[in-house]
Motif scaffolding. Structure first.
Motif, short mmCIF file in Angstrom:
data_model
loop_
_atom_site.label_atom_id
_atom_site.label_comp_id
_atom_site.label_asym_id
_atom_site.label_seq_id
_atom_site.Cartn_x
_atom_site.Cartn_y
_atom_site.Cartn_z
N GLY A 67 0.78 -1.23 0.00
CA GLY A 67 0.00 0.00 0.00
C GLY A 67 0.81 1.28 0.00
N ASP A 68 2.11 1.19 0.26
CA ASP A 68 2.96 2.38 0.23
C ASP A 68 3.00 2.97 -1.17
N GLY A 69 3.08 4.30 -1.24
CA GLY A 69 3.30 4.95 -2.52
C GLY A 69 4.77 5.19 -2.75
N ILE A 70 5.20 5.13 -4.01
CA ILE A 70 6.61 5.33 -4.33
C ILE A 70 6.73 5.97 -5.71
N SER A 71 7.73 6.85 -5.85
CA SER A 71 8.04 7.48 -7.12
C SER A 71 9.20 6.72 -7.76
N LEU A 72 9.03 6.30 -9.00
CA LEU A 72 10.01 5.46 -9.69
C LEU A 72 10.48 6.09 -10.99
N SER A 73 11.66 5.68 -11.43
CA SER A 73 12.20 6.10 -12.72
C SER A 73 11.51 5.34 -13.85
N LYS A 74 10.93 6.08 -14.77
CA LYS A 74 10.30 5.46 -15.93
C LYS A 74 11.32 4.67 -16.75
N VAL A 157 -7.29 23.28 -19.67
CA VAL A 157 -6.91 22.34 -18.61
C VAL A 157 -6.43 23.07 -17.35
N VAL A 158 -6.90 22.61 -16.21
CA VAL A 158 -6.26 22.91 -14.94
C VAL A 158 -5.77 21.59 -14.38
N SER A 159 -4.63 21.61 -13.72
CA SER A 159 -4.02 20.37 -13.23
C SER A 159 -3.63 20.52 -11.77
N PHE A 160 -3.99 19.52 -10.97
CA PHE A 160 -3.68 19.53 -9.54
C PHE A 160 -2.97 18.23 -9.15
N PRO A 161 -2.06 18.29 -8.17
CA PRO A 161 -1.50 17.05 -7.63
C PRO A 161 -2.42 16.47 -6.56
N LEU A 162 -2.54 15.16 -6.54
CA LEU A 162 -3.29 14.46 -5.50
C LEU A 162 -2.72 13.05 -5.38
N LEU A 163 -2.13 12.74 -4.25
CA LEU A 163 -1.61 11.40 -4.05
C LEU A 163 -2.73 10.38 -4.05
N PRO A 164 -2.58 9.25 -4.75
CA PRO A 164 -3.59 8.20 -4.67
C PRO A 164 -3.80 7.68 -3.25
N ASN A 165 -2.80 7.86 -2.37
CA ASN A 165 -2.93 7.47 -0.97
C ASN A 165 -3.56 8.56 -0.10
N THR A 167 -6.01 10.94 2.00
CA THR A 167 -7.13 10.66 2.90
C THR A 167 -8.43 11.17 2.27
N ARG A 168 -9.54 10.76 2.85
CA ARG A 168 -10.84 11.25 2.37
C ARG A 168 -10.90 12.77 2.44
N GLU A 169 -10.38 13.34 3.53
CA GLU A 169 -10.41 14.79 3.70
C GLU A 169 -9.57 15.47 2.64
N GLU A 170 -8.39 14.91 2.31
CA GLU A 170 -7.54 15.50 1.28
C GLU A 170 -8.20 15.42 -0.09
N ALA A 171 -8.85 14.28 -0.39
CA ALA A 171 -9.54 14.14 -1.67
C ALA A 171 -10.72 15.10 -1.75
N MET A 172 -11.44 15.27 -0.65
CA MET A 172 -12.57 16.21 -0.63
C MET A 172 -12.09 17.63 -0.88
N SER A 192 -3.25 4.28 -10.05
CA SER A 192 -3.33 4.02 -8.61
C SER A 192 -4.51 4.70 -7.93
N TYR A 193 -5.18 5.63 -8.59
CA TYR A 193 -6.40 6.19 -8.01
C TYR A 193 -7.48 5.12 -7.93
N THR A 194 -8.34 5.23 -6.92
CA THR A 194 -9.36 4.21 -6.69
C THR A 194 -10.76 4.75 -6.97
N ASN A 195 -11.71 3.83 -7.05
CA ASN A 195 -13.10 4.22 -7.26
C ASN A 195 -13.64 5.01 -6.06
N ASP A 196 -13.14 4.73 -4.86
CA ASP A 196 -13.55 5.50 -3.69
C ASP A 196 -13.15 6.97 -3.85
N THR A 197 -11.92 7.21 -4.31
CA THR A 197 -11.47 8.59 -4.53
C THR A 197 -12.30 9.25 -5.62
#
Length: 225
Positions: A67-74, A157-165, A167-172, A192-197
């Protein structure tokens, strides 16, 4: 009764991925099987941590099996994932999905592989050919490239960062920020985004939302069901 069709899927990090399995089974409802592998399945956590992006164009975000998030080299994903993608294609699956919304020009010779970077854009264009959209990417360093890529498709287009991990409050909060821009559509531009988000963002922003992973799975199911 014949055998169920089998869909192969390659994630940019490692398998298993419980949230991918969950979304697949939610949509397939028993009509197909999933064979999931990771481009970097053979590596330790320490080795993964060493695969750091060298610049913004090289950055991919993924979840790890825990479940950890990680940034990787393409570049590392392309280097080590090509053989796994080829093996999966030859393993007898009915269709293969490269489970990343990034663009992989190095792999365009893999015929019959579904790339969400294509299917997601096609779905968005079918739903909303022009208009103003908000696109979410996991990392702030990805937002400029994401915005340019979607602008080239003819959108404002407007673009925002949002970690797939997130919280509900952050997504809201992210959805409420998007709602200030008089949008026509929102794109969750990472596998990595989920249907809940998605549900949280849609509730907060009040506009339709397209989820990267479900758009890719729906396309694959259409090809095999």
């Amino acid at each position: 009764m014949g055998l169920q069709p089998k869909i192969g899927a390659l994630v940019v990090g490692q398998s298993p991925r419980s949230e991918v399995d969950e979304e697949f089974h939610r949509l397939a409802k028993g009509s197909a099987q999933l064979l999931l592998k990771g481009a970097l399945d053979d590596f330790s956590r320490a080795e993964l941590e060493s695969f750091k992006p060298v610049n913004d164009d090289d950055a991919l975000f993924t979840r790890l099996p825990n479940g950890d998030g990680i940034s990787l080299s393409k570049k590392q994903v392309v280097l080590h994932g090509a053989e796994k993608l080829a093996d999966m294609k030859s393993s007898g699956v009915d269709v293969v999905i490269m489970l990343c919304t990034g663009v992989f020009p190095e792999w365009q010779d893999f015929k019959g592989v579904l790339f969400p970077s294509r299917t997601l854009v096609s779905m968005a264009k079918g739903c909303m050919p022009t208009g103003k959209i908000c696109v979410y990417s996991p990392l702030p360093r990805q937002c400029a490239n994401t915005q340019l890529r979607w602008e080239q498709k003819g959108y404002e287009v407007v673009s925002f960062p949002l970690l797939p991990n997130a919280t509900r409050e952050e997504a809201m909060s992210a959805g409420e920020a998007a709602a200030l821009h008089d949008l026509d559509l929102i794109i969750l531009d990472c596998i990595s985004y989920t249907n809940d988000t998605k549900r949280i963002i849609r509730e907060a922003a009040g506009v339709p939302v397209i989820l990267g992973i479900s758009s890719a799975i729906r396309c694959a199911l259409e090809m095999v069901e």
